[in-house]
Design a protein around this motif. Structure first.
Motif, PDB file in Angstrom:
ATOM      1  N   LYS A  11      -8.336  24.510 101.781  1.00  9.31           N
ATOM      2  CA  LYS A  11      -9.225  23.981 102.501  1.00  9.31           C
ATOM      3  C   LYS A  11     -10.289  24.284 102.817  1.00  9.31           C
ATOM      4  O   LYS A  11     -11.478  23.449 102.963  1.00  9.31           O
ATOM      5  CB  LYS A  11      -8.418  23.820 103.658  1.00  9.31           C
ATOM      6  N   HIS A  57      -7.997  14.110 102.050  1.00 12.35           N
ATOM      7  CA  HIS A  57      -6.846  14.802 102.350  1.00 12.35           C
ATOM      8  C   HIS A  57      -5.618  13.994 101.914  1.00 12.35           C
ATOM      9  O   HIS A  57      -4.816  13.638 102.817  1.00 12.35           O
ATOM     10  CB  HIS A  57      -6.876  15.254 103.853  1.00 12.35           C
ATOM     11  N   ASP A  95      -1.600  16.960  98.510  1.00 18.38           N
ATOM     12  CA  ASP A  95      -2.331  17.525  99.458  1.00 18.38           C
ATOM     13  C   ASP A  95      -3.827  16.804  99.627  1.00 18.38           C
ATOM     14  O   ASP A  95      -4.313  16.271 100.382  1.00 18.38           O
ATOM     15  CB  ASP A  95      -2.399  18.847  99.816  1.00 18.38           C
ATOM     16  N   LYS A 121       3.770  13.189 104.908  1.00 20.32           N
ATOM     17  CA  LYS A 121       3.087  13.153 104.070  1.00 20.32           C
ATOM     18  C   LYS A 121       3.641  13.685 102.585  1.00 20.32           C
ATOM     19  O   LYS A 121       4.054  13.067 101.528  1.00 20.32           O
ATOM     20  CB  LYS A 121       1.636  14.090 104.200  1.00 20.32           C
TER      21      LYS A 121
END
Ligand code: SPV
Ligand code: MN
Length: 619
Positions: free
Chosen positions: A226, A245, A286, A271
């Motif tokens: 991230k 994302h 991701d 997800k």
């Protein structure tokens, strides 16, 4: 270079020198001098270095070997179980305004603070210096990265999650144009960061550097995840490509056709389970980089592995990952329960679990209470597994393609129990980005934060990582789509509708039906009903797909209950999101408000003719 030569063996030194990059040498020198590690180990792309790092993690106790070959477990401390949003800040120089929704700190104050924590932080430890590539190697998408860390666990995780990039680094020349990450876990106690109150993740967008300290949780420490995503979001803003994302997956259509989708969902909205749907293929779960090519959106997986939540992962609902987690091969588990036989257990695994063992909070046994008298669960709800992508038996054949894959559809997935239909397609790229992406919300669940059912705004699921104001990000997306002759179709999904009695209206695997419908839509092979909020499936089509994919009978009653257009709820949502954006300004925000008005007018018109809740058969 004298100083640094003393800290490492000849081999490590030779590896550094062969890169012929002054910025690399300067950076390593600076942090060796400041952090003062006992020794420094420089890794290249070799198997030897990979093995070294893996073994170090176990030798140091950062990971513990489990009964199954290749499996280890790592613990982050009880207070270091998630991304630390409050202490993650952009260091901004004078005159820079990133908007009020971003967390910022004066550059010099933040720099001094975190460098104060770095001072002597690696005494008694080894420093690892690593080189990686985000995106496939040697492609237009590749971004070179360098990581310094004193955690073998962080270094090991990166070997599973990213493509090694030492050789590629050699090819970029003597440049400063790469991402840099410095991490120290700080002082350790029982192998976890002791001073978590001094946890800091500070980002310098101008120099593409992220500083992280007094933490081990991968979301705060694995620079390439991230932290790099924030730098990439900033980098691409002026370069006509996107950092999203998003997962990337292939959906198999009729007669051997495959259509690729990229999907953004906030945490706990389905997800990973969408990306891993049985019968389809996964490229990434991701983060995606997306570039225009021949009028289409072309996407790659930034990563090469999965750092997935291990909660409610069971044989029935997640057969693919279940198999990986239950067979030999490299897996790092984190923050679940380990028993005396070195077997592991997690929440919602669907089999019997041990009564005692060791978990993220230390010794654990059934009924253990914390200081406040609350039950300590056997595993943390944000516990994770780390595996390489190619361990999955449905990894897509194009995962390493330097060209990426052409994206047929974007999917924005939220979580609400009473508002949005399970699947709808937008009227246009812009309508989808604005009304599905920029309005994305997820309801908190009993398993996550305090109160249940609280709606949390999270535009495109990227709010936590935005590196510049919301208006500019939305505009960047709109511009990207407008520049494509064949932009992705845009879909909104919601797997979490509930009946009045509070029961979920859809099964866990029903998403397998929605993706098939979307695949047909992208290829103009299914009709749709136009509603005020977008185009929704016909009953006949879904009935057929339910039968084909799940072998299930899909009744008209189910369809009506799921696809009813709920006007008051949909208008309430628009009102909520209007408030979110009330303090933002710019052209994209204006366009968003125009879209709110138009959608509300369409909803009100339908309401005046047909009432509050309208069956799809009546539209
Ligand atoms: C997420 O929270 O979106 C994750 C896990 O993918 S973390 O690495 O913590 O960001
Ligand atoms: Mn994520």
């Amino acid at each position: 270079m004298n100083n640094i030569e003393q800290k490492m063996d000849e081999k490590s030194f030779a590896k550094l020198k062969s890169l012929n990059n002054d910025a690399v040498i300067d950076f390593v020198t600076k942090y060796i001098e400041l952090c003062d590690p006992d020794t420094v180990y420089v890794c290249d792309d070799s198997e030897e270095d990979r093995t070294y790092i893996k073994n170090r993690s176990v030798e140091l106790g950062e990971e513990i070997k489990l009964a199954t070959e290749g499996h280890t477990i790592h613990f982050d401390g009880p207070k270091d179980q998630a991304r630390d949003k409050a202490n993650t800040k952009y260091l901004v120089r004078e005159g820079v305004d990133l908007g009020e929704k971003l967390n910022t700190k004066d550059y010099q104050t933040g720099y001094d603070e975190v460098h104060g924590f770095f001072k002597d932080s690696m005494k008694g430890k080894q420093m690892y210096v690593r080189f990686f590539c985000l995106g496939p190697i040697k492609s237009d998408f590749s971004l070179s990265c360098m990581q310094i860390t004193d955690s073998a666990y962080v270094a090991h995780s990166e070997d599973l999650l990213y493509r090694s990039g030492y050789e590629q680094f050699k090819s970029i020349g003597n440049t400063k144009d790469f991402f840099r990450f410095v991490h120290t876990a700080g002082q350790l106690e029982n192998n976890v960061s002791k001073n978590v109150e001094n946890r800091r993740v500070f980002i310098d967008l101008d120099d593409n550097i992220v500083y992280s300290t007094n933490t081990q949780y991968a979301g705060n420490t694995v620079g390439l995840k991230k932290l790099a995503m924030r730098l990439a979001i900033n980098k691409c803003k002026d370069e006509n490509w996107l950092t999203e994302h998003m997962f990337v997956m292939g959906v198999n259509g009729p007669e051997g056709r495959k259509t690729y989708f990229a999907g953004a969902f906030p945490s706990a909205c389905g997800k990973t389970s969408t990306a891993m749907l049985p019968g389809e293929t996964i490229i990434g779960d991701d983060i995606a980089y997306i570039r225009p090519r021949n009028g289409q959106a072309q996407a790659v997986n930034v990563e090469n592995g999965i750092f997935g939540i291990i909660r409610d992962v069971n044989k029935e609902d997640d057969p693919i990952i279940w198999d990986v987690l239950n067979s030999s091969g490299e897996v790092i588990f984190s923050n679940i329960l380990k028993d005396e036989n070195d077997k592991v257990y997690w929440l919602g695994m669907g089999t019997e679990t041990a009564d005692k063992g060791i978990n993220y909070a230390g010794e654990w046994e059934k009924g253990k209470k914390d200081a406040n008298g609350n039950d300590v669960s056997l595993a943390h709800k944000n516990a994770r597994y780390t595996v390489e992508l190619d361990r999955l038996n449905n990894a897509d054949e194009n995962t390493q393609d330097p060209e990426g894959v052409s994206i047929g559809g974007f999917i924005y997935g939220g979580r609400d129990s009473d508002t949005s239909v399970p699947v709808a397609e937008s009227f246009s790229f812009a309508h989808g980005v604005l009304m599905y992406g920029a309005t994305l919300e997820s309801e908190t669940t009993a398993a996550t934060l305090g109160a249940e059912g609280v709606r949390t705004f999270n535009l495109m699921s990227i709010l936590d990582f935005l590196a510049y104001p919301l208006n500019n990000y939305i505009q960047h997306n709109l511009d990207f789509g407008a520049g494509l002759s064949n932009a992705p179709r845009v879909f909104g999904v919601n797997y979490f509708l509930k009946s009045k009695e509070g029961k979920y209206l859809n099964g866990m695997l029903d998403k397998g039906v929605w993706v098939k419908w979307m695949e047909l839509r992208v290829n103009d092979e299914a009709e749709a009903i136009t509603t005020p909020v977008g185009k929704i499936p016909l009953y006949e089509d879904l009935k057929k797909i339910f039968s084909q994919v799940l072998g299930k009978e899909y009744t008209e009653d189910q369809y009506v209950e799921q696809f009813t257009i709920r006007v008051p709820e949909l208008i309430a949502k628009i009102d909520r999101i209007r408030k979110v954006y009330a303090s933002e300004s710019g052209e994209a925000i204006k366009q968003l408000f125009t879209e709110f008005d138009a959608q509300e007018a369409r909803l009100k018109e339908l309401q005046s003719e047909k009432g509050d809740h309208i069956s799809p058969f009546d539209i």
